[in-house]
Enzyme design. Structure first.
Site, short mmCIF file in Angstrom:
data_model
loop_
_atom_site.label_atom_id
_atom_site.label_comp_id
_atom_site.label_asym_id
_atom_site.label_seq_id
_atom_site.Cartn_x
_atom_site.Cartn_y
_atom_site.Cartn_z
N ARG A 43 57.43 48.17 29.48
CA ARG A 43 57.11 49.25 30.31
C ARG A 43 56.31 49.64 31.35
NH1 ARG A 43 56.06 54.40 27.22
NH2 ARG A 43 57.64 53.77 25.38
N HIS A 89 68.05 52.34 32.43
CA HIS A 89 66.60 52.62 32.52
C HIS A 89 67.15 54.22 31.83
CE1 HIS A 89 62.35 52.56 32.58
NE2 HIS A 89 62.13 53.40 32.57
N TYR A 133 66.34 66.53 47.42
CA TYR A 133 66.39 67.14 48.82
C TYR A 133 65.95 65.84 49.45
CZ TYR A 133 66.16 71.65 47.41
OH TYR A 133 66.55 72.56 46.55
#
Length: 894
Positions: A43, A89, A133
């Site tokens: 990570r 993921h 968006y």
């Protein structure tokens, strides 16, 4: 009805064998280590090979698998997030989306990897729009990091649910870890790596390939420093150099600004670049707070006028009486206009976290590229050999096309046709094909792969043109196979391939630095920038110091009137005059026995007729003390030199002391105690000796003593010393000290009286007898000059040679330079000759020697500047660096 066993003991249920007793301490340790390693490797820390954390790698791979390339239309960011989260993921959509956003921000990534369309945030600190968006696709540079992934160049691993495979690392052609850096906090460790310039990094990689033994310092000629996407000024290289050498360091970054002046005369500070990761609105607010809280004076208004079209523009309006340079320095000090970043190059290397320096980072990348090139070459060789095998079958079939067609027509089904083709033995008849395939293939069997390919071959391949294409392809393929085999056999060729591909990347994506580099005084050796030359250093009675080029002092004949050397106040005069090199270390000894250090080039330069700067402004001398004597040492950092040399000190009352130079070789800003001075006494002189010299002390009354240096045993810095010469009365005192050697035949003893008389006396006479006999220390000595009312008291003693010049300065500031050779030799018991004509009431203040400057013309008395010129400077009213401390100024006014 089922029996409820929930209340039964393990013994009653028969599960006793499945219960394992464990230590809670051991279990906690194991669980925590497993967790921490999962965070570290999976990570928080990047892989040193491709420079990515798993989430970055998965995003790029997911976009590549979706065909979301730079030459394709944009796709909704939400589509990419869903693809990556569902396949690779499963840690939440926000972590994936903010990774995409970060890779699309040109003010965060030095080389953005995602081409974003829509609102992806800005430097003002505004957040990006929601993922529904915005639209994204891969940048071309990111595609270079995914190139050849289909050629077995990297290992693949199962995804989180074992349903798919994902790459363990990307086969990047670009040293991404150095280009874009990385940051992350793991368990017990963290990483913070700075971005760099692509062109510089690739130059460094090529330099490493050419010379595996290259040092980090040599690599830094190519990879100079971090290069931030927001530009700015890297201020100071010491921390950067430390990071390059060790993997840990600190880089100071300043914003870039300039001054604009309005027609009214008011000034504005225009900030056009800010440090990395500093928000524009946050910086503007901070400057406003500093101004309103009166922490930074001189600011009347500040506003952020940045725009996409104009770029960054923060305007800081100044008050009319404000000094712009002072305000800028205050902003550097108190605001984020100057920021420091801690560099901590920690990355996963061969499965473990390591701190890596610049060379190790480049080395790991090149080793990874070598592995990728090797695996790609093997893959391409295997595919080429497979294709060569099929083409060979085609050529055999084409040479026996009638027989092949007959076998196929006679076969009941495709499977039987394949078996019949494999069983048939074909004889090559075409001489071109025999030469192409080799004589050993004259009688050839087909295998199942070739037979299947022949059955699937379209009839158009039987035309003459198609047959020629197959032969040409086979010939080209054989060359490719040979080249690939050579590549696998020769490591040097593979390194050449790496260099070629790196240069292609540089040509395609390389650019100029955005962050400029500004060195500070700690980064460079000032001595390297200062020309080494002799200078005249003068110190006045009231403590003004300056250095002047030796060339400004013209040589004159003995007896001249001299030239105006130093402009002084009426009650001031030049008291010390020395001629060191600009690279020497000046050691300042005060009347009270303190020692201070200063490099000669740090002494302010001034013209011959200026007064200089107050010594108290250069070194931390107490107000009730003053510099008494100076020595210059050329080799203060040379351990062998300082171990074998001494400093000999003497006082006005005839006390002498010897201390090893090594005790004074570590400069301190606050100075050190060089000698303990008795009440009523003052330090007078200091010289450097080699331990084998003879010391001569002279007193005002005209006597001098000569004794071996060994008569004075070395003592520590705080010691008082021993008697060197006996002083007659309260009016008499020591005026100078020199070190001589009886084997040095060229040296003579020069003495000068206060009314301008002087002479040179040899150490030995014509019969080889000592003119100044060697005695024990502490005696009265012998006469060295005949003191009369005409000559005045003795004021100076020097050891000189005929190749030197003498500089004489009187209390009025007049300076004379004359050749030592022009001064007559005389016995001890004589008064000497006139060296300098003085006005009534004037006296000699200081004498010094320098090497003769052959390129200067001797000037006559007519060229000398008249001593009647006004030597005084007007009283200073401005508060500048030349002003003395309050107590010294009071003594002047009084």
């Amino acid at each position: 009805m089922e029996e409820n066993n929930s209340n039964l003991t393990p013994e009653e249920t028969g599960d006793i064998d499945r219960i394992l007793p464990v230590s809670i301490e051991t279990e906690m340790k194991t669980a925590y280590i497993d967790y921490s390693m999962s965070v570290i490797v999976g990570r928080a820390l990047p892989d040193v090979r491709d420079g990515f954390k798993p989430v970055h790698r998965r995003v790029l791979y997911g976009m590549n698998e979706l065909g979301n390339n730079s030459n394709k239309p944009y796709k909704k960011a939400a589509r990419i997030v869903g693809e990556v989260m569902g396949k690779y993921h499963p840690h939440g959509d926000s972590s994936i989306y903010f990774t995409i956003v970060r890779m699309a921000q040109d003010f965060t990534m030095r080389y953005p990897l995602v081409d974003g369309q829509g609102n992806f945030g800005n430097q003002d600190g505004d957040p990006p729009a929601a993922m529904r968006y915005t639209e994204v696709r891969l940048e071309k540079i990111a595609e270079a990091m995914l190139e050849d992934i289909e050629k077995d160049t990297v290992d693949f691993q199962l995804n989180f649910d074992d349903s798919l495979e994902e790459p363990a690392v990307l086969p990047t052609r670009i040293p991404q870890l150095l280009l874009n850096g990385s940051s992350g906090i793991a368990v017990g460790m963290a990483t913070n790596m700075m971005p760099h310039n692509l062109s510089e990094v690739i130059d460094g990689c090529i330099a490493y390939i050419d010379n595996k033994e290259i040092t980090v310092e040599e690599l830094m000629r190519h990879v100079k420093a971090p290069d931030f996407p927001t530009g700015g000024i890297i201020f100071g290289m010491d921390g950067v150099r430390q990071a390059m050498l060790t993997g840990r360091g600190r880089v100071m970054v300043r914003g870039k600004c300039h001054i604009e002046t309005e027609k009214s005369g008011k000034e504005k500070i225009i900030i056009t670049e800010v440090p990395y990761q500093v928000g524009l609105d946050a910086l503007t607010d901070k400057i406003g707070q500093l101004a309103s809280n009166k922490i930074v004076d001189g600011i009347s208004y500040v506003n952020n006028e940045s725009s996409k079209r104009e770029g960054i523009r923060i305007v800081v309006e100044l008050k009319r009486d404000a000094v712009s340079s002072v305000v800028i320095n205050q902003l550097y000090k108190y605001s984020e206009l100057q920021t420091s970043f801690g560099i901590n190059n920690v990355a996963i290397c061969k499965g473990r976290p390591r701190t890596l320096n610049l060379k190790q980072l480049i080395q790991e990348f090149i080793e990874f590229r070598m592995e990728v090139i090797t695996r790609r070459t093997r893959f391409e060789l295997r595919k080429a050999q497979e294709r060569e095998h099929l083409l060979k079958g085609y050529l055999i079939a084409l040479d026996n096309i009638d027989e092949v067609i007959s076998i196929i027509r006679a076969s009941a089904n495709p499977e039987a046709a394949k078996e019949n083709l494999v069983a048939a033995q074909f004889r090559l008849k075409n001489s071109q094909i025999i030469r192409l395939l080799g004589e050993e293939t004259a009688n050839e069997f087909l295998d199942e792969v070739q037979a299947k390919a022949i059955l699937e071959m379209r009839l158009q391949r039987l035309t003459g043109m198609e047959r020629d294409k197959i032969r040409d392809e086979y010939l080209e393929l054989m060359k490719t196979i040979e080249r690939l085999k050579q590549l696998l056999a020769d490591e040097g060729l593979r390194y050449d391939v790496i260099k070629t591909e790196l240069l292609e990347i540089k040509t395609k994506f390389g650019d100029e630095r955005k962050s400029s580099i500004e060195y500070n005084a700690d980064d460079i050796s000032i001595e390297d920038l200062i020309e080494e030359e002799d200078v005249v250093v003068t110190i006045s009675h009231l403590g003004y110091i300056k250095r002047t080029p030796v060339s400004e002092y013209r040589q004159q004949r003995r007896g001249g009137r001299g030239g105006k050397g130093v402009a002084t106040r009426e009650e001031d005069y030049v008291e010390h005059l020395f001629v060191p090199s600009t690279h020497d270390t000046m050691m300042f000894f005060t009347e009270k026995g303190r020692l201070f250090w200063l490099k000669v080039y740090e002494i302010p330069e001034g013209e011959k007729n200026t007064k200089g700067r107050a010594v108290q402004n250069l070194i931390q001398i107490p107000g009730d003390d003053k510099v008494r004597t100076i020595i210059n040492v050329k080799k203060l950092t040379d351990e062998e030199y300082v171990k074998n040399h001494f400093i000999v000190l003497c006082t006005r009352k005839g006390i002498i002391k010897k201390t090893a130079l090594q005790d004074f070789s570590r400069p301190r800003a606050t100075g050190v105690n060089a000698i303990t001075i008795n009440e009523g006494d003052q330090l007078l002189e200091a010289i450097v000796t080699d331990g084998n010299s003879e010391i001569m002390l002279a007193v005002k009354s005209g006597r001098a003593i000569r004794f071996p240096e060994e008569k004075v045993r070395p003592t520590g810095r705080g010691a008082i010393g021993v008697t060197g010469i006996e002083v007659d009365d309260e009016t008499d005192e020591v005026i100078g000290m020199i070190s001589v050697n009886k084997n040095d035949k060229e040296k003579t003893v020069l003495v000068v009286s206060e009314k301008g008389y002087g002479k040179r006396t040899p150490l030995t006479d014509e019969d080889g007898e000592d003119v100044y006999r060697i005695t024990n220390r502490g005696g009265k000595g012998v006469k060295t000059i005949n003191i009369t009312e005409k000559t005045g008291k003795l004021v100076g003693i020097l050891d000189v040679t005929e190749k030197q010049d003498l500089i004489i300065t009187c209390k009025s500031g007049i300076t004379l330079r004359t050749g030592v050779a022009s001064i007559k030799e005389a016995g001890r018991n004589t008064q000497g000759v006139i060296l300098m004509r003085l006005d009534n009431g004037d006296e000699i203040a200081a004498i010094s020697k320098i090497e003769e400057q052959e390129d200067e013309d001797a000037a006559g008395e007519d060229e000398a500047i008249s001593s009647t010129e006004n030597n005084n400077l007007p009283e200073q009213t401005s508060n500048d660096d030349n002003t003395l401390p309050d107590n010294e100024s009071q003594s002047i006014n009084n």
